[in-house]
Design a protein around this motif. Structure first.
Motif, mmCIF file in Angstrom:
data_model
loop_
_atom_site.group_PDB
_atom_site.id
_atom_site.type_symbol
_atom_site.label_atom_id
_atom_site.label_comp_id
_atom_site.label_asym_id
_atom_site.label_seq_id
_atom_site.Cartn_x
_atom_site.Cartn_y
_atom_site.Cartn_z
ATOM 1 N N PHE A 102 -3.530 10.141 -17.197
ATOM 2 C CA PHE A 102 -4.561 9.266 -16.643
ATOM 3 C C PHE A 102 -4.349 7.819 -17.086
ATOM 4 C CE2 PHE A 102 -7.564 13.096 -16.329
ATOM 5 C CZ PHE A 102 -7.199 13.304 -15.016
ATOM 6 N N PHE A 103 -3.921 7.641 -18.326
ATOM 7 C CA PHE A 103 -3.655 6.300 -18.831
ATOM 8 C C PHE A 103 -2.497 5.657 -18.068
ATOM 9 C CE2 PHE A 103 -1.396 3.595 -22.028
ATOM 10 C CZ PHE A 103 -2.319 2.565 -22.049
ATOM 11 N N ALA A 104 -1.434 6.436 -17.824
ATOM 12 C CA ALA A 104 -0.304 5.913 -17.059
ATOM 13 C C ALA A 104 -0.698 5.623 -15.614
ATOM 14 C CB ALA A 104 0.858 6.905 -17.094
ATOM 15 N N SER A 105 -1.591 6.434 -15.047
ATOM 16 C CA SER A 105 -2.063 6.184 -13.682
ATOM 17 C C SER A 105 -2.864 4.887 -13.628
ATOM 18 C CB SER A 105 -2.926 7.353 -13.195
ATOM 19 O OG SER A 105 -2.185 8.559 -13.192
ATOM 20 N N LEU A 106 -3.641 4.618 -14.663
ATOM 21 C CA LEU A 106 -4.402 3.370 -14.721
ATOM 22 C C LEU A 106 -3.482 2.163 -14.809
ATOM 23 C CD1 LEU A 106 -7.214 2.025 -14.919
ATOM 24 C CD2 LEU A 106 -7.071 2.331 -17.407
ATOM 25 N N ALA A 107 -2.311 2.352 -15.428
ATOM 26 C CA ALA A 107 -1.376 1.236 -15.581
ATOM 27 C C ALA A 107 -0.845 0.747 -14.246
ATOM 28 C CB ALA A 107 -0.211 1.662 -16.481
ATOM 29 N N VAL A 108 -0.866 1.591 -13.201
ATOM 30 C CA VAL A 108 -0.389 1.171 -11.880
ATOM 31 C C VAL A 108 -1.241 0.034 -11.332
ATOM 32 C CG1 VAL A 108 0.056 1.953 -9.521
ATOM 33 C CG2 VAL A 108 0.504 3.478 -11.433
ATOM 34 N N THR A 109 -2.520 0.033 -11.677
ATOM 35 C CA THR A 109 -3.432 -0.993 -11.178
ATOM 36 C C THR A 109 -3.409 -2.268 -12.025
ATOM 37 O OG1 THR A 109 -5.295 -0.125 -12.489
ATOM 38 C CG2 THR A 109 -4.945 0.813 -10.310
ATOM 39 N N ILE B 231 -2.145 -3.128 -20.230
ATOM 40 C CA ILE B 231 -2.228 -1.671 -20.040
ATOM 41 C C ILE B 231 -0.881 -1.113 -19.596
ATOM 42 C CG2 ILE B 231 -3.308 0.166 -18.704
ATOM 43 C CD1 ILE B 231 -5.832 -1.446 -18.556
ATOM 44 N N GLU B 232 -0.218 -1.803 -18.649
ATOM 45 C CA GLU B 232 1.085 -1.321 -18.189
ATOM 46 C C GLU B 232 2.117 -1.374 -19.303
ATOM 47 O OE1 GLU B 232 4.254 -2.034 -14.544
ATOM 48 O OE2 GLU B 232 3.125 -3.732 -15.357
ATOM 49 N N TYR B 233 2.149 -2.471 -20.055
ATOM 50 C CA TYR B 233 3.134 -2.588 -21.123
ATOM 51 C C TYR B 233 2.875 -1.578 -22.244
ATOM 52 C CZ TYR B 233 4.776 -6.856 -18.893
ATOM 53 O OH TYR B 233 5.299 -7.757 -18.005
ATOM 54 N N THR B 234 1.614 -1.307 -22.530
ATOM 55 C CA THR B 234 1.291 -0.292 -23.529
ATOM 56 C C THR B 234 1.728 1.089 -23.063
ATOM 57 O OG1 THR B 234 -0.625 -1.587 -24.244
ATOM 58 C CG2 THR B 234 -0.557 0.726 -24.914
ATOM 59 N N SER C 72 0.824 -1.205 0.000
ATOM 60 C CA SER C 72 0.000 0.000 0.000
ATOM 61 C C SER C 72 0.858 1.254 0.000
ATOM 62 C CB SER C 72 -0.927 -0.015 1.215
ATOM 63 O OG SER C 72 -1.698 1.165 1.281
ATOM 64 N N GLY C 73 1.933 1.251 0.796
ATOM 65 C CA GLY C 73 2.823 2.409 0.827
ATOM 66 C C GLY C 73 3.525 2.630 -0.500
ATOM 67 N N ARG C 74 3.972 1.559 -1.135
ATOM 68 C CA ARG C 74 4.632 1.696 -2.440
ATOM 69 C C ARG C 74 3.654 2.191 -3.502
ATOM 70 N NH1 ARG C 74 8.700 -3.557 -3.114
ATOM 71 N NH2 ARG C 74 10.191 -2.916 -1.487
ATOM 72 N N LEU C 75 2.407 1.768 -3.394
ATOM 73 C CA LEU C 75 1.402 2.249 -4.339
ATOM 74 C C LEU C 75 1.194 3.751 -4.193
ATOM 75 C CD1 LEU C 75 -0.672 1.569 -6.512
ATOM 76 C CD2 LEU C 75 -2.315 1.090 -4.700
ATOM 77 N N ARG C 76 1.156 4.237 -2.960
ATOM 78 C CA ARG C 76 1.033 5.679 -2.753
ATOM 79 C C ARG C 76 2.261 6.420 -3.270
ATOM 80 N NH1 ARG C 76 -1.327 3.915 2.185
ATOM 81 N NH2 ARG C 76 0.691 4.108 3.251
ATOM 82 N N THR C 77 3.447 5.824 -3.086
ATOM 83 C CA THR C 77 4.661 6.442 -3.614
ATOM 84 C C THR C 77 4.622 6.492 -5.136
ATOM 85 O OG1 THR C 77 5.946 5.638 -1.720
ATOM 86 C CG2 THR C 77 7.172 6.296 -3.670
#
Length: 420
Positions: free
Chosen positions: A323-330, A336-339, A179-184
């Motif tokens: 926003f697309f790059a933020s979605l890639a985190v999930t 999505i991340e590789y794209t 969770s902490g790494r996700l916030r970072t």
């Protein structure tokens, strides 16, 4: 100093001269002071908005549960709620006394809730042995179990015993670390986006100003236009680095004075030193990519109004990319991340998040090499458009000549005098 056969400086040497000129001119100007102070106003506004929003949210979330029972039952419910609050915490809603009923007296909870204003959100009637909760649908689902627990304790407090729980403290866990790494990762992406968008727009205003006072024409007479493009791009990158260094130093000093250190936050996957190094590299790549686009857009505009009109699509597109790059985190390890990593404009944001979440370093080597190639392509394409549009020096078809009357008409329409 290297020169070509025509007596001009070589492109790289000329680009260095332009970069040094723009860098020193901006760094030692009064505008640079206001440039440094500029981010303070959004930060101040965001801080005030966050404080006001938290206060409004706190006020809006305040909700009470009313109790309308006989006197003895009301006292038992309030005492049970107090004990549950000490045991469970703030999840137990606040309960207030509405009316002490006489034996056999009825209470219309529905009418009372619909006609009254204020923080009252639900009413408990009946008895602790058989309570009735009246509330809206979302409140019923949230408070039904808690009211049942309070009522059970009020009905027979002697039978309700809770064993003492021994506790053992650990510094972290897998869930808290993730969770902490996700916030970072999200914070790094947001900071990178804000810095790039804030600083890349400087190249537009600088270019339009020099086009207006004919400095571009003087430079074009002495050095290649590609060198002007490169020089301005890297000069603004240098100014941005100086600004970020000053902002970062001030922020670090404030956090240190407040007793806050990086150890209070989750350690990124690659560690804090490498994370900062990669963040700087990805900022440079993202800035050069977007800056080359903005410079090419600026070459198409003659006035500040045209710059704002032409740069708006690029800005909106960059917001969508963020926003697309933020979605890639999930979607770690998904398409999505590789794209997002492969697409040049979103690659810096996606890789900053990956640096926070994963400890592997080899993907960053590949990503930086790919982004460097994309920077070279973007700069080359932007410089080509810059050269054609700024001085209208693009290649013409063989044998095609511009008539003198057309040239004079264009000069007088622009309201300027022909060069000597």
């Amino acid at each position: 100093m290297s020169v070509d056969r025509s007596g001009r400086l070589s492109m790289w040497r000329a680009a260095f001269v332009v970069a040094r000129r723009d860098f020193t001119a901006i760094l030692f100007s009064r505008a640079f002071i206001f440039f440094l102070l500029g981010p303070l106003f959004p930060v101040l506004v965001m801080g005030l908005a966050g404080g006001v929003g938290a206060q409004v949210q706190s006020e809006a979330s305040t909700a009470d549960v009313g109790i309308a029972m006989e006197a003895a039952d009301t006292d038992a419910m309030l005492e049970a709620r107090r004990e549950m609050r000490e045991l469970i915490g703030p999840s137990v809603p606040r309960m207030v006394e509405l009316e002490r009923l006489s034996p056999g007296e009825d209470f219309d909870a529905v009418t009372y809730l619909e006609e009254r204003e204020g923080s009252l959100a639900a009413i408990v009637t009946g008895t602790p042995q058989n309570p009735t909760l009246t509330a809206t649908a979302n409140r019923l689902g949230r408070w039904e179990g808690m009211v049942a627990l309070v009522a059970a304790h009020a009905a027979d407090p002697g039978a309700q015993t809770y064993p003492a729980v021994s506790t053992t403290l650990v510094e972290t866990s897998g869930a808290s670390e993730n969770s902490g790494r996700l916030r970072t990762a999200q914070g790094g992406q947001l900071l990178l986006f804000l810095l790039i968008m804030l600083l890349a727009s400087m190249v537009l205003s600088n270019l339009v100003e020099e086009k207006g006072n004919k400095i571009i024409e003087v430079l074009a007479a002495a050095i290649p236009m590609d060198a002007v493009f490169l020089g301005k791009l890297f000069a603004m990158l240098g100014i941005s680095v100086v600004g970020i260094a000053l902002w970062g130093s001030a922020g670090f000093a404030l956090l240190t004075a407040a007793g806050i250190s990086l150890s209070d936050y989750a350690n990124p996957g690659v560690g804090w030193p490498m994370f900062f190094l990669l963040f700087a590299a990805y900022f440079a790549m993202g800035y050069l990519l977007l800056g080359s686009i903005f410079l090419a857009v600026g070459s198409l505009a003659a006035t500040v109004r045209e710059v704002q009109t032409l740069s708006m699509p690029a800005t909106m597109f960059q917001i969508l990319v963020f926003f697309f790059a933020s979605l890639a985190v999930t979607d770690r390890g998904g398409w999505i991340e590789y794209t997002a990593i492969i697409f040049p404009l979103s690659s810096p944001f996606a890789m900053v998040a990956r640096a926070a979440m994963d400890d592997s370093l080899w993907p960053h080597v590949l990503a930086l090499a790919w982004q460097g190639l994309c920077v070279a392509v973007f700069v080359k394409a932007g410089a080509s458009l810059f050269r054609k549009r700024v001085m209208k020096s693009g290649p013409r078809a063989p044998g095609r000549k511009r008539p003198l009357a057309k040239l004079l008409g264009a000069v007088f329409r622009n309201g300027s005098t022909p060069p000597a």
